[in-house]
Design a protein around this motif. Structure first.
Motif, PDB file in Angstrom:
ATOM      1  N   ASN A  89       0.827  -1.202   0.000  1.00 22.38           N
ATOM      2  CA  ASN A  89       0.000   0.000   0.000  1.00 22.38           C
ATOM      3  C   ASN A  89       0.868   1.262   0.000  1.00 22.38           C
ATOM      4  OD1 ASN A  89      -2.511   1.387   0.094  1.00 22.38           O
ATOM      5  ND2 ASN A  89      -2.242   1.702   2.293  1.00 22.38           N
ATOM      6  N   GLY A  90       0.620   2.124  -0.975  1.00 23.07           N
ATOM      7  CA  GLY A  90       1.343   3.380  -1.076  1.00 23.07           C
ATOM      8  C   GLY A  90       2.650   3.297  -1.838  1.00 23.07           C
ATOM      9  N   LEU A 119      -2.466   1.024  -4.267  1.00 20.50           N
ATOM     10  CA  LEU A 119      -3.227   1.432  -3.095  1.00 20.50           C
ATOM     11  C   LEU A 119      -4.204   0.322  -2.742  1.00 20.50           C
ATOM     12  CD1 LEU A 119      -3.989   5.149  -4.063  1.00 20.50           C
ATOM     13  CD2 LEU A 119      -2.303   4.326  -2.395  1.00 20.50           C
ATOM     14  N   GLN A 156      -9.190   6.808  -3.210  1.00 16.36           N
ATOM     15  CA  GLN A 156      -7.970   6.247  -3.802  1.00 16.36           C
ATOM     16  C   GLN A 156      -7.983   6.355  -5.323  1.00 16.36           C
ATOM     17  OE1 GLN A 156      -8.023   2.376  -1.881  1.00 16.36           O
ATOM     18  NE2 GLN A 156      -6.439   3.041  -0.435  1.00 16.36           N
ATOM     19  N   CYS A 175      -7.415  -0.912   0.082  1.00 10.51           N
ATOM     20  CA  CYS A 175      -8.385  -0.506   1.093  1.00 10.51           C
ATOM     21  C   CYS A 175      -9.063  -1.762   1.636  1.00 10.51           C
ATOM     22  CB  CYS A 175      -9.410   0.465   0.509  1.00 10.51           C
ATOM     23  SG  CYS A 175     -10.562  -0.245  -0.690  1.00 10.51           S
TER      24      CYS A 175
END
Length: 177
Positions: free
Chosen positions: A145-146, A150, A163, A152
């Motif tokens: 993530n990142g 991304l 996002q 969730c």
């Protein structure tokens, strides 16, 4: 993944003003298409300036296709969504070459069915695409993530829509390959 087949030597042929999201998968419930559609509807509602720029392509066929197409219409995003049916390997490579972001909102289905580590995400990463997906099954082992995408929580439409607004500005990620 055979990096000879999934190579990045091809050039994008679509309009550079168009932002293309793609999900290459079956239309099984665990692939989360319903939540992707809802998140895009929310994103487009909050960002009407993208209404004529964003295109979402879904591959796959079967009994859920018509229902998902109808849901897209009910959400008023049918002009942004394209359900193209089953495709062959060459078409997968072409679509990934022309895409900007790979989407895959995996969920645990009502019958308990889950993903492993989706091959389609590996293929998209081999094509240097950033990935928008979920903290589901083995996906976080592949997508950080990142960093290269991304993630969730499953069914978190609000975060997913935010996002989309973020990842739309990302470019190709050679490190994903």
């Amino acid at each position: 993944i055979d990096l000879e087949k999934f190579n990045t030597n091809s050039q994008k042929v679509y309009n550079s003003e168009e932002i293309i999201f793609i999900q290459n998968s079956s239309l099984a419930e665990k692939k989360g298409h319903k939540y992707t559609l809802e998140a895009f509807a929310l994103f487009l509602y909050n960002h009407p300036e993208y209404k004529d720029k964003v295109k979402i392509i879904f591959t796959g066929d079967g009994v859920r296709k018509k229902t998902l197409e109808q849901y897209s219409t009910a959400l008023r995003i049918e002009k942004n969504t394209h359900f193209i049916g089953n495709i062959n390997h060459e078409q997968v490579v072409e679509l990934l070459t022309n895409a900007d972001v790979f989407i895959h909102h995996s969920i645990t289905a009502q019958n308990g069915e889950e993903e492993g580590i989706p091959t389609s995400i590996m293929e998209a990463m081999a094509m240097e695409l950033p990935v928008l997906s979920t903290f589901h099954a083995g996906i976080p082992e592949l997508v950080t993530n990142g960093v290269n995408g991304l993630l969730c929580k499953e069914k978190d439409i609000t975060t997913y829509a935010l996002q989309i607004a973020d990842i739309i500005h990302w470019s190709k990620l050679p490190n994903n390959r």
